[in-house]
Design a protein around this motif. Structure first.
Motif, PDB file in Angstrom:
ATOM      1  N   CYS A  14      41.488  47.522  43.669  1.00  0.00           N
ATOM      2  CA  CYS A  14      42.989  47.131  42.904  1.00  0.00           C
ATOM      3  C   CYS A  14      42.729  47.845  41.466  1.00  0.00           C
ATOM      4  O   CYS A  14      43.632  48.235  40.872  1.00  0.00           O
ATOM      5  CB  CYS A  14      43.014  45.515  42.792  1.00  0.00           C
ATOM      6  SG  CYS A  14      43.270  44.824  44.445  1.00  0.00           S
ATOM      7  N   GLN A  45      41.088  39.104  44.867  1.00  0.00           N
ATOM      8  CA  GLN A  45      40.638  40.291  44.191  1.00  0.00           C
ATOM      9  C   GLN A  45      41.895  40.600  42.997  1.00  0.00           C
ATOM     10  O   GLN A  45      41.612  40.900  41.799  1.00  0.00           O
ATOM     11  CB  GLN A  45      40.984  41.582  45.130  1.00  0.00           C
ATOM     12  CG  GLN A  45      42.463  41.766  45.864  1.00  0.00           C
ATOM     13  CD  GLN A  45      42.672  40.818  46.935  1.00  0.00           C
ATOM     14  OE1 GLN A  45      41.973  39.959  47.328  1.00  0.00           O
ATOM     15  NE2 GLN A  45      43.819  41.109  47.902  1.00  0.00           N
ATOM     16  N   TYR A  46      42.893  39.885  42.974  1.00  0.00           N
ATOM     17  CA  TYR A  46      43.969  39.915  42.084  1.00  0.00           C
ATOM     18  C   TYR A  46      44.037  38.680  41.061  1.00  0.00           C
ATOM     19  O   TYR A  46      44.553  38.859  39.945  1.00  0.00           O
ATOM     20  CB  TYR A  46      45.566  39.409  42.678  1.00  0.00           C
ATOM     21  CG  TYR A  46      46.032  40.637  43.791  1.00  0.00           C
ATOM     22  CD1 TYR A  46      45.976  41.875  43.305  1.00  0.00           C
ATOM     23  CD2 TYR A  46      45.984  40.511  45.076  1.00  0.00           C
ATOM     24  CE1 TYR A  46      46.310  43.052  44.294  1.00  0.00           C
ATOM     25  CE2 TYR A  46      46.208  41.430  45.910  1.00  0.00           C
ATOM     26  CZ  TYR A  46      46.476  42.633  45.563  1.00  0.00           C
ATOM     27  OH  TYR A  46      46.658  43.721  46.392  1.00  0.00           O
ATOM     28  N   THR A  47      43.064  37.819  41.230  1.00  0.00           N
ATOM     29  CA  THR A  47      42.930  36.475  40.235  1.00  0.00           C
ATOM     30  C   THR A  47      41.624  36.791  39.659  1.00  0.00           C
ATOM     31  O   THR A  47      41.303  36.081  38.625  1.00  0.00           O
ATOM     32  CB  THR A  47      42.992  35.317  40.980  1.00  0.00           C
ATOM     33  OG1 THR A  47      42.047  35.130  41.838  1.00  0.00           O
ATOM     34  CG2 THR A  47      44.468  35.266  41.444  1.00  0.00           C
ATOM     35  N   SER A  91      51.771  40.409  42.693  1.00  0.00           N
ATOM     36  CA  SER A  91      50.875  40.184  43.769  1.00  0.00           C
ATOM     37  C   SER A  91      50.885  38.978  44.375  1.00  0.00           C
ATOM     38  O   SER A  91      51.437  37.875  44.006  1.00  0.00           O
ATOM     39  CB  SER A  91      49.418  40.585  43.239  1.00  0.00           C
ATOM     40  OG  SER A  91      49.001  39.545  42.273  1.00  0.00           O
ATOM     41  N   GLN A 119      51.057  40.582  34.770  1.00  0.00           N
ATOM     42  CA  GLN A 119      51.182  39.876  36.376  1.00  0.00           C
ATOM     43  C   GLN A 119      52.119  38.975  36.694  1.00  0.00           C
ATOM     44  O   GLN A 119      52.297  38.080  35.951  1.00  0.00           O
ATOM     45  CB  GLN A 119      49.532  39.444  36.434  1.00  0.00           C
ATOM     46  CG  GLN A 119      49.260  39.419  37.861  1.00  0.00           C
ATOM     47  CD  GLN A 119      47.844  38.885  38.104  1.00  0.00           C
ATOM     48  OE1 GLN A 119      47.220  38.182  37.053  1.00  0.00           O
ATOM     49  NE2 GLN A 119      47.401  39.020  38.984  1.00  0.00           N
ATOM     50  N   LEU A 175      52.444  36.654  39.853  1.00  0.00           N
ATOM     51  CA  LEU A 175      51.722  35.917  41.079  1.00  0.00           C
ATOM     52  C   LEU A 175      52.740  34.882  41.734  1.00  0.00           C
ATOM     53  O   LEU A 175      53.598  34.336  41.037  1.00  0.00           O
ATOM     54  CB  LEU A 175      50.834  35.155  40.819  1.00  0.00           C
ATOM     55  CG  LEU A 175      49.413  35.702  40.040  1.00  0.00           C
ATOM     56  CD1 LEU A 175      48.337  34.887  39.698  1.00  0.00           C
ATOM     57  CD2 LEU A 175      48.682  36.778  41.177  1.00  0.00           C
ATOM     58  N   PHE A 189      39.861  42.237  37.322  1.00  0.00           N
ATOM     59  CA  PHE A 189      41.165  42.939  37.368  1.00  0.00           C
ATOM     60  C   PHE A 189      42.467  42.099  36.552  1.00  0.00           C
ATOM     61  O   PHE A 189      43.017  43.241  35.987  1.00  0.00           O
ATOM     62  CB  PHE A 189      41.848  42.529  38.984  1.00  0.00           C
ATOM     63  CG  PHE A 189      43.073  43.088  39.253  1.00  0.00           C
ATOM     64  CD1 PHE A 189      43.454  44.425  39.584  1.00  0.00           C
ATOM     65  CD2 PHE A 189      44.251  42.157  39.489  1.00  0.00           C
ATOM     66  CE1 PHE A 189      44.677  44.670  39.875  1.00  0.00           C
ATOM     67  CE2 PHE A 189      45.600  42.522  39.586  1.00  0.00           C
ATOM     68  CZ  PHE A 189      45.674  44.129  39.795  1.00  0.00           C
ATOM     69  N   ARG A 190      42.473  41.206  36.019  1.00  0.00           N
ATOM     70  CA  ARG A 190      43.233  40.806  35.060  1.00  0.00           C
ATOM     71  C   ARG A 190      42.904  41.275  33.670  1.00  0.00           C
ATOM     72  O   ARG A 190      43.712  41.536  32.890  1.00  0.00           O
ATOM     73  CB  ARG A 190      42.843  39.212  35.009  1.00  0.00           C
ATOM     74  CG  ARG A 190      43.797  38.372  36.159  1.00  0.00           C
ATOM     75  CD  ARG A 190      43.711  36.999  35.882  1.00  0.00           C
ATOM     76  NE  ARG A 190      44.690  36.457  37.039  1.00  0.00           N
ATOM     77  CZ  ARG A 190      45.134  35.177  37.014  1.00  0.00           C
ATOM     78  NH1 ARG A 190      44.469  34.236  35.855  1.00  0.00           N
ATOM     79  NH2 ARG A 190      45.733  34.701  37.618  1.00  0.00           N
ATOM     80  N   LYS A 247      38.137  43.882  44.687  1.00  0.00           N
ATOM     81  CA  LYS A 247      38.718  44.051  43.241  1.00  0.00           C
ATOM     82  C   LYS A 247      38.744  45.336  42.841  1.00  0.00           C
ATOM     83  O   LYS A 247      39.572  45.822  41.985  1.00  0.00           O
ATOM     84  CB  LYS A 247      38.377  42.930  42.300  1.00  0.00           C
ATOM     85  CG  LYS A 247      36.869  43.126  41.998  1.00  0.00           C
ATOM     86  CD  LYS A 247      36.401  41.999  40.971  1.00  0.00           C
ATOM     87  CE  LYS A 247      34.866  42.297  40.500  1.00  0.00           C
ATOM     88  NZ  LYS A 247      33.769  41.785  41.466  1.00  0.00           N
TER      89      LYS A 247
END
Length: 129
Positions: free
Chosen positions: A6, A32-34, A27, A49, A51, A38-39, A3
């Protein structure tokens, strides 16, 4: 992928482009994106974002196809494991902006035109109408 990489990428985007409010970042659902961190970075920078839906792998098919093409046509052809990150970034930039967008036949586009040629032809058609 971590993460932190990112998050650093979002920070680099902000440094390079300034305001990011309203931009959409698409993404997959990788951890790493959830991740909360990161959020939180996205919210802090006003990014939206997007998804992929669970079990909906085709909503990102075009980008997956592009990355597969980039790897097959360029990255797997050179020893990137021996190169510095900046060198690899330069190789990718040149591939996209001097070959893929301007010269490479594209099966997704009308007449197989590269993206820049397709955009140019559509602009000419639009202005002529």
């Amino acid at each position: 992928m971590k993460k932190e990489l990112c998050i650093d990428t979002v920070k680099q985007l902000r440094e390079k482009y300034g305001r990011l409010e309203g931009s959409v970042l698409h993404s997959d659902r990788g951890c790493q994106y959830t991740s909360y961190a990161f959020r939180r970075e996205l919210v802090t920078n006003g990014l939206i974002q997007s998804l992929s839906g669970t079990a909906h792998c085709y909503d990102n098919a075009r980008m997956e196809s592009f990355f597969a093409t980039l790897k097959k046509e360029k990255l797997y052809q050179i020893p990137i494991y021996r190169m510095k990150r900046e060198e690899v970034k330069t190789v990718i930039f040149r591939y996209i902006f001097t070959y893929y967008n301007t010269q490479r036949i594209n099966s997704f586009n009308e007449g197989g035109l590269p993206p820049v040629a397709l955009r140019t032809s559509k602009q000419l058609t639009h202005h002529a109408a």
